[in-house]
Design a protein around this motif. Structure first.
Motif, PDB file in Angstrom:
ATOM      1  N   UNK A  35      19.235  71.648   5.545  1.00 29.53           N
ATOM      2  CA  UNK A  35      19.475  70.412   6.309  1.00 29.53           C
ATOM      3  C   UNK A  35      19.482  69.264   5.305  1.00 29.53           C
ATOM      4  N   UNK A  36      20.657  68.783   4.983  1.00 27.19           N
ATOM      5  CA  UNK A  36      20.840  67.882   3.842  1.00 27.19           C
ATOM      6  C   UNK A  36      20.352  66.463   4.109  1.00 27.19           C
ATOM      7  N   UNK A  37      20.312  65.692   3.036  1.00 26.29           N
ATOM      8  CA  UNK A  37      19.814  64.326   3.097  1.00 26.29           C
ATOM      9  C   UNK A  37      20.883  63.313   3.457  1.00 26.29           C
ATOM     10  N   UNK A  38      20.507  62.063   3.318  1.00 28.31           N
ATOM     11  CA  UNK A  38      21.381  60.946   3.664  1.00 28.31           C
ATOM     12  C   UNK A  38      20.569  59.851   4.371  1.00 28.31           C
ATOM     13  N   UNK A  39      20.906  59.632   5.667  1.00 23.43           N
ATOM     14  CA  UNK A  39      22.020  60.249   6.384  1.00 23.43           C
ATOM     15  C   UNK A  39      23.366  59.836   5.782  1.00 23.43           C
ATOM     16  N   UNK A  40      24.253  60.819   5.755  1.00 30.67           N
ATOM     17  CA  UNK A  40      25.560  60.581   5.169  1.00 30.67           C
ATOM     18  C   UNK A  40      25.827  61.421   3.947  1.00 30.67           C
ATOM     19  N   UNK A  41      24.850  62.252   3.563  1.00 31.94           N
ATOM     20  CA  UNK A  41      25.089  63.168   2.449  1.00 31.94           C
ATOM     21  C   UNK A  41      25.902  64.355   2.921  1.00 31.94           C
ATOM     22  N   UNK A  42      25.765  65.489   2.277  1.00 29.37           N
ATOM     23  CA  UNK A  42      26.438  66.701   2.723  1.00 29.37           C
ATOM     24  C   UNK A  42      25.776  67.911   2.106  1.00 29.37           C
ATOM     25  N   UNK A  43      26.081  69.068   2.662  1.00 30.66           N
ATOM     26  CA  UNK A  43      25.484  70.313   2.166  1.00 30.66           C
ATOM     27  C   UNK A  43      26.377  71.027   1.176  1.00 30.66           C
ATOM     28  N   UNK A  44      27.689  70.750   1.212  1.00 23.00           N
ATOM     29  CA  UNK A  44      28.560  71.533   0.340  1.00 23.00           C
ATOM     30  C   UNK A  44      28.358  71.187  -1.135  1.00 23.00           C
ATOM     31  N   UNK A  45      27.801  70.006  -1.432  1.00 21.90           N
ATOM     32  CA  UNK A  45      27.456  69.703  -2.823  1.00 21.90           C
ATOM     33  C   UNK A  45      26.339  70.635  -3.298  1.00 21.90           C
ATOM     34  N   UNK A  46      25.317  70.806  -2.462  1.00 21.05           N
ATOM     35  CA  UNK A  46      24.234  71.728  -2.830  1.00 21.05           C
ATOM     36  C   UNK A  46      24.741  73.156  -2.941  1.00 21.05           C
ATOM     37  N   UNK A  47      25.682  73.511  -2.092  1.00 21.23           N
ATOM     38  CA  UNK A  47      26.290  74.840  -2.154  1.00 21.23           C
ATOM     39  C   UNK A  47      26.889  75.109  -3.532  1.00 21.23           C
ATOM     40  N   UNK A  48      27.284  74.047  -4.203  1.00 28.45           N
ATOM     41  CA  UNK A  48      27.942  74.214  -5.501  1.00 28.45           C
ATOM     42  C   UNK A  48      27.075  73.770  -6.676  1.00 28.45           C
ATOM     43  N   UNK A  65      25.189  73.278   6.199  1.00 26.59           N
ATOM     44  CA  UNK A  65      25.735  72.575   7.371  1.00 26.59           C
ATOM     45  C   UNK A  65      26.036  71.129   6.993  1.00 26.59           C
ATOM     46  N   UNK A  66      27.291  70.726   7.165  1.00 31.95           N
ATOM     47  CA  UNK A  66      27.666  69.322   6.990  1.00 31.95           C
ATOM     48  C   UNK A  66      27.506  68.615   8.333  1.00 31.95           C
ATOM     49  N   UNK A  67      26.604  67.644   8.371  1.00 32.40           N
ATOM     50  CA  UNK A  67      26.207  67.011   9.617  1.00 32.40           C
ATOM     51  C   UNK A  67      27.303  66.110  10.184  1.00 32.40           C
ATOM     52  N   UNK A  68      27.090  65.701  11.404  1.00 27.57           N
ATOM     53  CA  UNK A  68      27.987  64.802  12.134  1.00 27.57           C
ATOM     54  C   UNK A  68      28.338  63.575  11.289  1.00 27.57           C
ATOM     55  N   UNK A  69      29.644  63.288  11.191  1.00 23.41           N
ATOM     56  CA  UNK A  69      30.100  62.082  10.510  1.00 23.41           C
ATOM     57  C   UNK A  69      30.241  62.207   9.013  1.00 23.41           C
ATOM     58  N   UNK A  70      29.821  63.339   8.430  1.00 22.04           N
ATOM     59  CA  UNK A  70      29.939  63.495   6.982  1.00 22.04           C
ATOM     60  C   UNK A  70      31.336  64.004   6.626  1.00 22.04           C
ATOM     61  N   UNK A  71      31.588  64.143   5.354  1.00 20.94           N
ATOM     62  CA  UNK A  71      32.953  64.285   4.863  1.00 20.94           C
ATOM     63  C   UNK A  71      33.710  65.463   5.468  1.00 20.94           C
ATOM     64  N   UNK A  72      33.057  66.613   5.589  1.00 18.51           N
ATOM     65  CA  UNK A  72      33.760  67.801   6.067  1.00 18.51           C
ATOM     66  C   UNK A  72      33.736  67.943   7.594  1.00 18.51           C
ATOM     67  N   UNK A  73      32.970  67.086   8.281  1.00 19.25           N
ATOM     68  CA  UNK A  73      32.921  67.122   9.739  1.00 19.25           C
ATOM     69  C   UNK A  73      34.017  66.234  10.329  1.00 19.25           C
ATOM     70  N   UNK A  74      34.361  66.505  11.562  1.00 19.41           N
ATOM     71  CA  UNK A  74      35.430  65.754  12.227  1.00 19.41           C
ATOM     72  C   UNK A  74      34.967  65.301  13.610  1.00 19.41           C
ATOM     73  N   UNK A  75      35.215  64.009  13.917  1.00 16.54           N
ATOM     74  CA  UNK A  75      34.965  63.491  15.258  1.00 16.54           C
ATOM     75  C   UNK A  75      33.498  63.245  15.554  1.00 16.54           C
ATOM     76  N   UNK A  76      33.274  62.589  16.695  1.00 12.37           N
ATOM     77  CA  UNK A  76      31.920  62.356  17.165  1.00 12.37           C
ATOM     78  C   UNK A  76      31.102  61.441  16.285  1.00 12.37           C
ATOM     79  N   UNK A  77      31.770  60.524  15.587  1.00 15.17           N
ATOM     80  CA  UNK A  77      31.051  59.677  14.636  1.00 15.17           C
ATOM     81  C   UNK A  77      31.126  58.193  14.995  1.00 15.17           C
ATOM     82  N   UNK A  78      31.246  57.916  16.293  1.00 18.01           N
ATOM     83  CA  UNK A  78      31.147  56.527  16.737  1.00 18.01           C
ATOM     84  C   UNK A  78      29.684  56.097  16.674  1.00 18.01           C
TER      85      UNK A  78
END
Length: 325
Positions: A35-48, A65-78
């Motif tokens: 469960x990555x940091x941020x909010x607004x970070x991502x998990x795929x960086x740690x994956x690599x 898991x890339x959380x809501x509103x982060x780079x690899x996620x889509x939608x639901x970020x209002x």
């Protein structure tokens, strides 16, 4: 049978489509959800990361898991959907999905930084704990008001120690004066909030004992994007998420609810973490309901201990999983 897998799923909840990657070996029958940091970070960086992720995957399944509103996620970020509560719902969906995809596996949650607020927020809700075999807290920020107070105190304390050693004396004097002038009660002032955060990051850079052991594989985003967008490739942080959530976060603490958490817990923290100071580990120890809780200090680390003391982090995480599997 030990099988090596690399699988991707799209997890959907309330307008958001969030990717998860599950990678590693199946013989231990354990899944570690990062469960990555941020909010607004991502998990795929740690994956690599070169060493950290590979070592975990050599021993277990790891879910990124890339959380809501982060780079690899889509939608639901209002703005109305970028809340702690909505992220908890998302994590519930991720955990439920992992239990569906990998039945009879033990599930562990690793919360890093802001993830260290999200994980306990999940654990204290309803009967979510029944799904989880252990909580791994890595430089986790479960109490932001306390974190900010301790950050100012730590900058003054460590700063004065550095001044006494004649290390960057003028710089530390100025930084102490700057952060002590910040009014921590002005929790609606994003500029002041960011100022303290930036100051903590700057202080870490001045501590020369912190050296990177691990690093990231160059071009990791290219592998993940079938048609990579050059602008996306340059991003490792989603400021929209941070900007919309920071005013809620800065007033949030789950300390008073930690008595509800009874599952095994390990807390990894950096001695020189000015962003999430070591006192937050003590706060968990003082408030948690679990009878199986341990804290581990990383004496050559700040906020990025999985990069600066990678081998020690891996050993503690794997030992914890093996003990509670």
């Amino acid at each position: 049978v030990n099988t090596i897998i690399e699988e991707r799923y799209d997890i959907k909840n309330d307008g958001a489509t969030m990717p998860i990657w599950v990678e590693g070996k199946t013989d231990k029958r354990a899944v570690l959800i990062f469960v990555h940091g941020g909010p607004g970070g991502n998990a795929h960086v740690t994956n690599y990361t070169r060493k950290f992720s590979k070592s975990l995957e050599d021993n277990n399944l790891v879910c990124y898991w890339d959380q809501r509103g982060t780079i690899m996620s889509k939608g639901g970020d209002t703005p109305s959907k970028l809340t702690i509560a909505k992220n908890v719902e998302d994590l519930e969906t991720v955990v439920d999905s992992i239990n569906k995809f990998y039945p009879n596996y033990k599930v562990f949650l690793l919360g890093e930084s802001w993830g260290g607020m999200l994980v306990p927020s999940y654990l204290i809700k309803d009967d979510n704990q029944k799904n989880i075999s252990g909580w791994i807290q890595v430089v986790g920020a479960h109490n932001i008001p306390l974190s900010r107070k301790l950050s100012v105190e730590m900058i003054e304390k460590i700063g004065n120690e550095e001044i006494a050693k004649d290390n960057n004396k003028k710089w530390w004097q100025d930084k102490i004066t700057e952060v002590k002038a910040i009014d921590l009660n002005k929790t609606n002032d994003k500029a002041l909030i960011k100022k303290l955060y930036d100051s903590g990051s700057e202080c870490q850079i001045k501590i020369t004992i912190i050296q990177d052991e691990d690093d990231w594989i160059p071009g990791h985003q290219v592998k993940l994007h079938p048609n990579p967008d050059p602008d996306i490739q340059k991003q490792e942080f989603s400021p929209n998420v941070f900007n919309n959530m920071i005013l809620e976060l800065v007033n949030t603490s789950v300390s008073n609810d930690l008595a509800k958490v009874t599952i095994p817990t390990i807390i990894l923290y950096g001695k020189y973490d000015f962003l999430v100071p070591p006192g937050l580990a003590d706060d968990i120890i003082d408030n948690i309901g679990s009878k199986s809780v341990k804290k581990v200090e990383f004496t050559k680390s700040g906020h990025g201990l999985i990069i600066s003391e990678t081998t020690k982090a891996i050993r503690n995480i794997l030992d914890f999983i093996n003990t509670n599997i």
